[in-house]
Design a protein around this motif. Structure first.
Motif: not given
Length: 184
Positions: A82-107
């Motif tokens: 929410d804090a960075l929303r006014p910049l409207f920058l496109p996102a490149l999400l760095v996901g988590d490859a570790k155990l539990g990372g699927i849920s963290t990344t998709l959330s």
């Protein structure tokens, strides 16, 4: 940030590692946004006597790296997303490859998308055993870029991607103004 070379700037640092909401009230969201914008404009304008408007027509990329994830609080207690929303920058999400990372990344992905950010891609380290990237790819619209982790045979010295690696990564994620892959 600039095509002629990489420029990095640390805009804010904190003391001992603690959750951001324990760091006090600095920076405020407004101070953070101002610092990011000023740094981006300075970097774009640093190409000599070119006007900023001319430089904006070039293919430039800026990376604003944050801490934690989109649901992490800023010192102001506002969530990063929410804090960075006014910049409207496109996102490149760095996901988590570790155990539990699927849920963290998709959330994180859903949180970013629900706020209206354009997502250009998801980047994950390769893990031959867990293969989180395969599951994440089935649940996101954008390409999942899989990177080989740095070698374990010594300390990591700087970024594990060289300038050419970053160029390829950005070309995949930020191809075309409309977000269509392969468009220029």
């Amino acid at each position: 940030m600039a095509r002629a070379g990489n420029r990095t700037a640390t805009l804010f640092t904190y003391g001992p590692p603690v959750s951001p909401h324990l760091c006090g009230d600095r920076p405020t969201d407004k101070e953070l946004l101002r610092a990011v914008l000023e740094t981006m404009v300075e970097t774009i304008a640093a190409g000599g006597d070119c006007r900023v408007e001319q430089k904006l027509e070039e293919k430039l990329h800026a990376v604003v790296e944050t801490f934690g994830g989109p649901g992490s609080p800023m010192p102001s207690r506002t969530l990063q997303v929410d804090a960075l929303r006014p910049l409207f920058l496109p996102a490149l999400l760095v996901g988590d490859a570790k155990l539990g990372g699927i849920s963290t990344t998709l959330s994180s992905y859903e949180m970013i998308k629900s706020r209206g950010y354009p997502v250009r891609g998801v980047c994950m380290m390769h893990d031959a055993r867990l293969r989180n990237h395969e599951v994440v790819q089935r649940h996101v619209d954008e390409e999942v870029i899989v990177l080989e982790p740095p070698a374990d045979d010594g300390p990591l010295r700087g970024a594990f991607l060289d300038q050419e690696g970053w160029r390829v990564l950005f070309d995949v994620c930020f191809a075309g103004a409309s977000g269509e892959k392969g468009a220029d």
